[in-house]
Design a protein around this motif. Structure first.
Motif, PDB file in Angstrom:
ATOM      1  N   THR A 182      27.692  34.109  35.962  1.00 32.43           N
ATOM      2  CA  THR A 182      28.798  35.702  35.271  1.00 32.43           C
ATOM      3  C   THR A 182      29.546  35.437  36.657  1.00 32.43           C
ATOM      4  OG1 THR A 182      27.433  36.663  36.278  1.00 32.43           O
ATOM      5  CG2 THR A 182      27.109  36.125  34.287  1.00 32.43           C
ATOM      6  N   ASN A 183      30.857  36.508  36.499  1.00 36.60           N
ATOM      7  CA  ASN A 183      31.480  37.017  37.426  1.00 36.60           C
ATOM      8  C   ASN A 183      31.047  37.599  38.399  1.00 36.60           C
ATOM      9  OD1 ASN A 183      33.844  35.677  36.059  1.00 36.60           O
ATOM     10  ND2 ASN A 183      35.062  37.490  35.334  1.00 36.60           N
ATOM     11  N   ARG A 184      29.913  38.915  38.123  1.00 36.14           N
ATOM     12  CA  ARG A 184      29.239  39.312  38.803  1.00 36.14           C
ATOM     13  C   ARG A 184      28.177  38.143  40.321  1.00 36.14           C
ATOM     14  NH1 ARG A 184      26.268  45.042  36.814  1.00 36.14           N
ATOM     15  NH2 ARG A 184      28.147  45.500  36.954  1.00 36.14           N
ATOM     16  N   LYS A 229      36.225  42.789  39.893  1.00 40.13           N
ATOM     17  CA  LYS A 229      37.746  43.164  39.294  1.00 40.13           C
ATOM     18  C   LYS A 229      38.287  41.263  39.495  1.00 40.13           C
ATOM     19  CE  LYS A 229      40.965  45.579  38.712  1.00 40.13           C
ATOM     20  NZ  LYS A 229      41.876  47.081  39.436  1.00 40.13           N
ATOM     21  N   THR A 230      37.893  40.961  41.067  1.00 37.97           N
ATOM     22  CA  THR A 230      38.484  40.334  42.140  1.00 37.97           C
ATOM     23  C   THR A 230      38.344  39.021  41.449  1.00 37.97           C
ATOM     24  OG1 THR A 230      39.348  41.416  44.201  1.00 37.97           O
ATOM     25  CG2 THR A 230      39.263  39.048  44.367  1.00 37.97           C
ATOM     26  N   VAL A 231      36.772  38.536  40.630  1.00 40.47           N
ATOM     27  CA  VAL A 231      36.932  36.962  40.281  1.00 40.47           C
ATOM     28  C   VAL A 231      37.060  37.305  38.969  1.00 40.47           C
ATOM     29  CG1 VAL A 231      34.531  36.200  39.481  1.00 40.47           C
ATOM     30  CG2 VAL A 231      34.484  37.299  42.049  1.00 40.47           C
ATOM     31  N   ILE A 280      35.660  28.667  43.068  1.00 42.90           N
ATOM     32  CA  ILE A 280      35.092  30.624  42.075  1.00 42.90           C
ATOM     33  C   ILE A 280      34.789  29.044  40.830  1.00 42.90           C
ATOM     34  CG2 ILE A 280      35.883  31.760  40.349  1.00 42.90           C
ATOM     35  CD1 ILE A 280      36.738  33.162  42.650  1.00 42.90           C
ATOM     36  N   LEU A 281      35.886  27.982  40.123  1.00 45.04           N
ATOM     37  CA  LEU A 281      35.521  26.834  39.491  1.00 45.04           C
ATOM     38  C   LEU A 281      34.526  26.078  39.231  1.00 45.04           C
ATOM     39  CD1 LEU A 281      36.556  25.568  36.859  1.00 45.04           C
ATOM     40  CD2 LEU A 281      37.741  23.911  38.524  1.00 45.04           C
ATOM     41  N   LEU A 282      34.103  26.095  40.697  1.00 43.43           N
ATOM     42  CA  LEU A 282      32.423  25.653  40.486  1.00 43.43           C
ATOM     43  C   LEU A 282      31.435  26.328  40.174  1.00 43.43           C
ATOM     44  CD1 LEU A 282      32.760  23.376  43.982  1.00 43.43           C
ATOM     45  CD2 LEU A 282      33.474  22.307  42.237  1.00 43.43           C
ATOM     46  N   LEU A 283      31.786  27.285  41.211  1.00 34.36           N
ATOM     47  CA  LEU A 283      30.081  28.256  40.338  1.00 34.36           C
ATOM     48  C   LEU A 283      30.191  28.048  38.880  1.00 34.36           C
ATOM     49  CD1 LEU A 283      30.520  30.824  43.281  1.00 34.36           C
ATOM     50  CD2 LEU A 283      29.458  28.942  42.902  1.00 34.36           C
ATOM     51  N   VAL A 284      31.522  29.012  38.425  1.00 34.09           N
ATOM     52  CA  VAL A 284      31.385  28.843  37.121  1.00 34.09           C
ATOM     53  C   VAL A 284      31.256  27.379  36.034  1.00 34.09           C
ATOM     54  CG1 VAL A 284      33.087  29.085  34.786  1.00 34.09           C
ATOM     55  CG2 VAL A 284      33.898  30.013  36.621  1.00 34.09           C
ATOM     56  N   ALA A 285      31.643  26.566  36.232  1.00 34.07           N
ATOM     57  CA  ALA A 285      30.377  25.377  36.293  1.00 34.07           C
ATOM     58  C   ALA A 285      29.115  25.275  36.235  1.00 34.07           C
ATOM     59  CB  ALA A 285      31.200  23.890  36.990  1.00 34.07           C
ATOM     60  N   GLY A 298      45.845  25.409  31.778  1.00 33.87           N
ATOM     61  CA  GLY A 298      45.952  25.412  30.530  1.00 33.87           C
ATOM     62  C   GLY A 298      44.417  25.868  29.382  1.00 33.87           C
ATOM     63  N   LEU A 299      43.809  26.230  29.892  1.00 36.99           N
ATOM     64  CA  LEU A 299      42.669  26.268  29.043  1.00 36.99           C
ATOM     65  C   LEU A 299      42.597  27.836  28.910  1.00 36.99           C
ATOM     66  CD1 LEU A 299      39.527  24.562  31.372  1.00 36.99           C
ATOM     67  CD2 LEU A 299      41.112  23.851  29.447  1.00 36.99           C
ATOM     68  N   GLU A 300      41.960  28.432  27.618  1.00 34.51           N
ATOM     69  CA  GLU A 300      41.643  29.774  27.424  1.00 34.51           C
ATOM     70  C   GLU A 300      40.253  30.633  27.326  1.00 34.51           C
ATOM     71  OE1 GLU A 300      42.397  29.673  22.727  1.00 34.51           O
ATOM     72  OE2 GLU A 300      44.189  29.403  23.171  1.00 34.51           O
ATOM     73  N   ARG A 301      39.268  29.661  27.668  1.00 34.51           N
ATOM     74  CA  ARG A 301      37.977  30.474  27.896  1.00 34.51           C
ATOM     75  C   ARG A 301      36.998  29.506  29.186  1.00 34.51           C
ATOM     76  NH1 ARG A 301      38.120  29.278  22.490  1.00 34.51           N
ATOM     77  NH2 ARG A 301      36.776  27.263  22.626  1.00 34.51           N
ATOM     78  N   ARG A 302      36.568  30.131  30.108  1.00 31.77           N
ATOM     79  CA  ARG A 302      35.906  29.590  30.559  1.00 31.77           C
ATOM     80  C   ARG A 302      34.821  28.687  30.865  1.00 31.77           C
ATOM     81  NH1 ARG A 302      33.384  34.492  33.971  1.00 31.77           N
ATOM     82  NH2 ARG A 302      32.026  33.678  34.815  1.00 31.77           N
ATOM     83  N   THR A 303      34.077  28.479  29.341  1.00 32.90           N
ATOM     84  CA  THR A 303      33.690  27.343  29.042  1.00 32.90           C
ATOM     85  C   THR A 303      33.856  25.957  28.912  1.00 32.90           C
ATOM     86  OG1 THR A 303      33.997  28.253  26.319  1.00 32.90           O
ATOM     87  CG2 THR A 303      31.422  28.856  27.847  1.00 32.90           C
ATOM     88  N   GLN A 304      35.287  26.430  28.868  1.00 27.26           N
ATOM     89  CA  GLN A 304      36.415  25.640  28.345  1.00 27.26           C
ATOM     90  C   GLN A 304      36.703  25.144  29.819  1.00 27.26           C
ATOM     91  OE1 GLN A 304      39.743  26.796  26.573  1.00 27.26           O
ATOM     92  NE2 GLN A 304      39.151  25.276  24.863  1.00 27.26           N
ATOM     93  N   ALA A 305      36.734  25.801  31.024  1.00 25.16           N
ATOM     94  CA  ALA A 305      36.913  25.429  32.481  1.00 25.16           C
ATOM     95  C   ALA A 305      35.158  24.649  33.121  1.00 25.16           C
ATOM     96  CB  ALA A 305      36.710  26.627  33.253  1.00 25.16           C
ATOM     97  N   ALA A 306      34.224  24.994  32.182  1.00 29.23           N
ATOM     98  CA  ALA A 306      33.780  24.890  32.730  1.00 29.23           C
ATOM     99  C   ALA A 306      33.155  23.059  32.626  1.00 29.23           C
ATOM    100  CB  ALA A 306      32.498  24.949  32.501  1.00 29.23           C
ATOM    101  N   VAL A 307      33.248  23.145  31.269  1.00 33.68           N
ATOM    102  CA  VAL A 307      33.307  22.039  30.850  1.00 33.68           C
ATOM    103  C   VAL A 307      34.286  20.722  31.905  1.00 33.68           C
ATOM    104  CG1 VAL A 307      33.230  20.386  28.341  1.00 33.68           C
ATOM    105  CG2 VAL A 307      32.498  22.359  28.046  1.00 33.68           C
TER     106      VAL A 307
END
Length: 211
Positions: free
Chosen positions: A166-168, A179-181, A157-162, A193-202
């Motif tokens: 979107t969740n959908r 909802k599972t995603v 899922i992290l790779l797809l966020v990168a 230890g991150l707050e936003r998905r943009t941080q995870a993508a970076v």
């Protein structure tokens, strides 16, 4: 009689498959539904020999249903019927314990044969593909330290966020409920230890750039 349950969100498709199977004379469709949630509750109670499960549904996927029903009753054999040829879905099907994975373009007589073979305890999964999946599980890809606490599903899922999905979109790609995603994304953010998905993508892009 060979007992079968049908899960497909298209009533016309269910009608066609039911007619085709019951014409055989020794196959009985003991139940059907167009909802993953309904099927998850009904299938263990009806105890069919084979559950023919649609890969994608409005409220989930046949792969999730397969995993859930087999955790309750491993004697129920599952055949995933899908319109999409997808390596990730095939991987997920094997992990969920499906005995077969066939495309909806399959000829009617071949589908009947597939149901019979699965009921008889045979696997319709290509042994080479199954071997690759088992090897992937056994070895596991080398992961950067930051990703080691993530589960295999969270990493995917992290790779797809990168990729900016979107969740959908991730839900559709991975045959999961939206909802599972969302829950997976919240979990992986907490572990990283991150707050936003943009941080995870970076972070994911940076780590993948290294490897």
């Amino acid at each position: 009689m060979l007992r079968v349950y049908l899960l497909d969100d298209h009533e016309v498709v269910r009608f066609g498959i039911r007619e085709m199977l019951e014409r055989e004379g020794d196959i009985e469709v003991v139940g059907e539904s167009g909802s993953a949630v309904e099927a998850t509750h009904r299938i263990p109670a009806l105890r069919p020999d084979v559950a023919v499960l649609d890969g994608r549904l409005p409220d989930g996927s046949g792969i999730d249903v397969c995993r859930d029903i087999r955790s309750v009753d491993p004697s129920i054999r599952a055949l995933i019927l899908t319109s999409y040829e997808d390596d990730e879905a095939l991987f997920a099907s094997i992990m969920a314990g499906a005995a077969g994975y066939v495309l909806k373009q399959i000829r009617g007589t071949d589908l009947v044969d597939a149901v019979r073979r699965v009921a008889a305890g045979q696997s319709l999964l290509d042994p080479a593909v199954t071997a690759r999946v088992l090897e992937r599980i056994r070895k596991g890809p080398e992961q950067p330290d930051e990703l080691r606490n993530l589960t295999e599903q969270e990493r995917r899922i992290l790779l797809l966020v990168a990729e900016g999905l979107t969740n959908r979109e991730i839900a559709e790609r991975m045959f999961l409920a939206e909802k599972t995603v969302k829950n997976y994304v919240s979990s992986l953010l907490a572990k990283l230890g991150l707050e936003r998905r943009t941080q995870a993508a970076v972070l994911a892009s940076k780590l993948l750039g290294k490897h």
